[in-house]
Design a protein around this motif. Structure first.
Motif, PDB file in Angstrom:
ATOM      1  N   ASP A 128       1.012  -1.236   0.023  1.00  0.00           N
ATOM      2  CA  ASP A 128       0.086   0.107  -0.159  1.00  0.00           C
ATOM      3  C   ASP A 128       0.807   1.336   0.117  1.00  0.00           C
ATOM      4  OD1 ASP A 128       0.872   0.249   2.564  1.00  0.00           O
ATOM      5  OD2 ASP A 128      -0.516  -0.490   3.688  1.00  0.00           O
TER       6      ASP A 128
ATOM      7  N   SER B 162      -8.782  -3.364   9.659  1.00  0.00           N
ATOM      8  CA  SER B 162      -8.209  -2.194   8.827  1.00  0.00           C
ATOM      9  C   SER B 162      -7.075  -2.971   7.879  1.00  0.00           C
ATOM     10  CB  SER B 162      -7.863  -1.157   9.603  1.00  0.00           C
ATOM     11  OG  SER B 162      -7.055  -1.573  10.976  1.00  0.00           O
ATOM     12  N   GLY B 164      -7.089  -5.625   6.315  1.00  0.00           N
ATOM     13  CA  GLY B 164      -7.439  -6.263   4.952  1.00  0.00           C
ATOM     14  C   GLY B 164      -7.372  -7.792   4.787  1.00  0.00           C
ATOM     15  N   LYS B 167     -12.590 -10.557   4.893  1.00  0.00           N
ATOM     16  CA  LYS B 167     -13.684  -9.914   4.348  1.00  0.00           C
ATOM     17  C   LYS B 167     -15.018 -10.003   5.257  1.00  0.00           C
ATOM     18  CE  LYS B 167     -12.078 -10.718  -0.299  1.00  0.00           C
ATOM     19  NZ  LYS B 167     -12.596 -11.573  -1.575  1.00  0.00           N
ATOM     20  N   SER B 184      -8.750  -1.331   2.813  1.00  0.00           N
ATOM     21  CA  SER B 184      -8.457  -0.617   1.791  1.00  0.00           C
ATOM     22  C   SER B 184      -7.077  -0.156   1.751  1.00  0.00           C
ATOM     23  CB  SER B 184      -9.571   0.701   1.582  1.00  0.00           C
ATOM     24  OG  SER B 184      -9.253   1.562   2.587  1.00  0.00           O
ATOM     25  N   ASN B 186      -6.275   2.107   3.772  1.00  0.00           N
ATOM     26  CA  ASN B 186      -6.692   3.320   4.770  1.00  0.00           C
ATOM     27  C   ASN B 186      -6.861   2.642   6.069  1.00  0.00           C
ATOM     28  OD1 ASN B 186      -7.923   5.224   6.353  1.00  0.00           O
ATOM     29  ND2 ASN B 186      -8.210   6.554   4.467  1.00  0.00           N
ATOM     30  N   LEU B 190     -13.076   1.086   4.911  1.00  0.00           N
ATOM     31  CA  LEU B 190     -13.113  -0.305   4.079  1.00  0.00           C
ATOM     32  C   LEU B 190     -13.712  -0.007   2.785  1.00  0.00           C
ATOM     33  CD1 LEU B 190     -14.861  -2.489   6.881  1.00  0.00           C
ATOM     34  CD2 LEU B 190     -12.425  -2.088   6.465  1.00  0.00           C
ATOM     35  N   GLN B 191     -13.458  -0.686   1.799  1.00  0.00           N
ATOM     36  CA  GLN B 191     -13.769  -0.797   0.554  1.00  0.00           C
ATOM     37  C   GLN B 191     -14.964  -1.907   0.532  1.00  0.00           C
ATOM     38  OE1 GLN B 191     -10.669  -1.313  -2.285  1.00  0.00           O
ATOM     39  NE2 GLN B 191     -10.571   0.984  -2.376  1.00  0.00           N
ATOM     40  N   THR B 193     -17.823  -3.814  -1.917  1.00  0.00           N
ATOM     41  CA  THR B 193     -18.190  -4.032  -3.383  1.00  0.00           C
ATOM     42  C   THR B 193     -19.457  -5.321  -3.218  1.00  0.00           C
ATOM     43  OG1 THR B 193     -16.723  -6.282  -3.128  1.00  0.00           O
ATOM     44  CG2 THR B 193     -15.807  -3.988  -4.160  1.00  0.00           C
ATOM     45  N   ARG B 239     -19.939   0.108  -6.063  1.00  0.00           N
ATOM     46  CA  ARG B 239     -18.774   0.028  -4.984  1.00  0.00           C
ATOM     47  C   ARG B 239     -18.886   1.162  -3.993  1.00  0.00           C
ATOM     48  NH1 ARG B 239     -15.139  -3.305  -7.518  1.00  0.00           N
ATOM     49  NH2 ARG B 239     -15.087  -3.392  -9.669  1.00  0.00           N
ATOM     50  N   ASP B 241     -17.352   3.192  -0.216  1.00  0.00           N
ATOM     51  CA  ASP B 241     -16.312   3.332   0.864  1.00  0.00           C
ATOM     52  C   ASP B 241     -17.144   3.449   2.209  1.00  0.00           C
ATOM     53  OD1 ASP B 241     -14.396   3.213  -0.987  1.00  0.00           O
ATOM     54  OD2 ASP B 241     -14.038   5.481  -0.823  1.00  0.00           O
TER      55      ASP B 241
END
Lengths: 171, 263
Positions: A128, B162, B164, B167, B184, B186, B190-191, B193, B239, B241
């Motif tokens: 990242d 955080s 990743g 899921k 994500s 960050n 979270l992202q 989908t 999608r 955030d």
């Protein structure tokens, strides 16, 4: 007291230091990596073969304390130890700054190997925007840690046993 | 040297296949180190404090200024939040799902962060002796922060959302939109989908764990608020955030929800 025992003693000390001291001493949310420093120093002082063995053992110690795939640390720190040992063999020098440079490059390669292999096998979140910072800070701190670690590795590698005279006196 | 490489690759393969004894070994080491850790933390605390004082002062000043500004802004949002909370409670009652607070929890103290630089984890001061098991959700008063990755007898390692590493199935409150969220990069976002494009998802809506069959989390644990919505016509999905409600940084306490996913 054999070399293996002294390395084991160092590894236990490094584990405690890493887990309970170095993880608190963070710069930009990046901590020093004493396991990596030990692996690189072993390669620098005792050659690529010893670097591989100590790197493997230090990587296993790391794998036991984190949740990334087991064996990833062992494989990566083994690489770091081998790179350090190989570079040290190729470069003729006696300067402290060059030793630190070798330490920096070896740590960088080992860490990059960790990230790349980890990502290939599906570990999320390794690559990242923060990765360059992690690589630079860990490599730089390893280059600094190599200097005090050298003394410890010399002690582990030394054939004479400084405790022997004391032990003989007890017998 | 080749033998060591092959051993490491074998361990990696076994770990990838979920070889149980490796996790047991990690748990045992974690539990074995806990008494040492308590003593070491006491010994090293002055050094840690000195380091923080030396390197965190500027951060503290900036943080203080930021918090003052945020405090002013939050005062204005208190009323709005109270209304939103009431709406959330009403919606949860409407869909007939038991409130999150009914599930028993174990209160724990965060005793350590991760030992390495990869893998977003924290360590809790309780483990299997308190009923904690691998996979259980970990929350703070504000919402979900992670799940138990390794439960030792009196220590547990928590993988933060955080990072990743896993899921989460989520449901957007007020709609029947479900999706899958993951880290994500960050630490606060979270992202999400796989949200059906026909669902009307709006900014500011609250996402909670969906708790669908086979889910790793029980339903209705607050996750975050929707802060970005991006319809993807080609993939027929939206999608989003999701900004986490709970902070995963500087944690002092966390609760482990005693809930196990149906296997």
């Amino acid at each position: 007291m054999g070399s293996a025992f002294r390395y084991a003693l160092m590894l236990i000390t490094v584990t405690v230091l890493q887990k309970f001291l170095f993880q608190h001493a963070r710069i930009d949310d990046v901590g020093m990596d004493a396991f990596l420093a030990l692996s690189v120093t072993a390669g620098l002082v005792a050659g690529p073969r010893r670097g591989a063995i100590v790197g493997f053992a230090a990587g296993i110690a790391l794998d036991l304390t984190v949740v990334t795939p087991f064996g990833l640390g062992a494989l990566s720190y083994l690489v770091a130890g081998v790179v350090a040992g190989s570079m040290e063999k190729l470069i003729v020098h006696s300067g402290r700054s060059l030793t630190m440079l070798v330490g920096f490059v070896s740590a960088f390669v080992g860490l990059l190997f960790f990230v790349v292999v980890g990502s290939i096998i599906g570990v999320a979140g390794l690559i990242d925007g923060h990765l360059p910072v992690v690589l630079l800070i860990v490599s730089a701190s390893t280059a600094v840690l190599v200097l005090p670690c050298r003394r410890a590795v010399h002690w582990a590698e030394s054939p004479s046993n400084s405790l022997n005279p004391a032990l003989h006196r007890w017998q | 040297m080749i033998l060591l490489v092959l051993t490491a690759i074998t361990l990696l393969t076994l770990s990838g296949r979920g070889f149980g004894p490796l996790d047991s070994l990690r748990s045992a080491v974690g539990s074995g180190l806990s008494p040492v850790g308590d003593a070491a933390s006491w010994v090293f605390r002055p050094l840690s404090n000195a380091w923080d004082a030396a390197f965190s002062q500027n951060d503290a000043e900036k943080e203080n200024q930021r918090l003052q500004e945020e405090n002013d802004r939050l005062r204005g949002e208190v009323t709005q939040s109270a209304v939103a909370t009431q709406q959330l409670q009403e919606l949860l009652q409407l869909v007939g799902i038991p409130f999150v607070g009914d599930t028993p929890v174990v209160h724990t103290r965060v005793v350590a962060g991760t030992a390495g630089n990869f893998g977003d984890t924290i360590e809790l001061d309780k483990g299997t002796a308190a009923g904690i098991q691998n996979g259980m959700p970990v929350i703070t008063g504000q919402g979900l922060i992670g799940r138990v990755r390794l439960a030792g007898e009196n220590r547990s390692t928590v993988e933060l959302i955080s990072g990743g590493g896993f899921k989460i199935g989520f449901l957007v409150i007020g709609t029947s939109a479900v999706g899958v969220a993951e880290g994500s990069g960050n630490p606060q976002v979270l992202q999400g989908t796989n949200v059906d494009i026909s669902q009307n998802v709006e900014l500011g809506q609250i996402a909670v764990t969906a708790g669908l069959r086979g889910s790793s989390f029980p339903p209705n644990i607050p996750v975050g608020t929707i802060t970005s919505v991006r319809p993807d016509e080609a993939a027929r999905q939206t999608r989003v955030d999701i900004t986490l409600l709970a902070s995963t940084r500087d944690l002092t306490y966390a609760d482990v929800v005693l809930w196990k996913a149906a296997s």
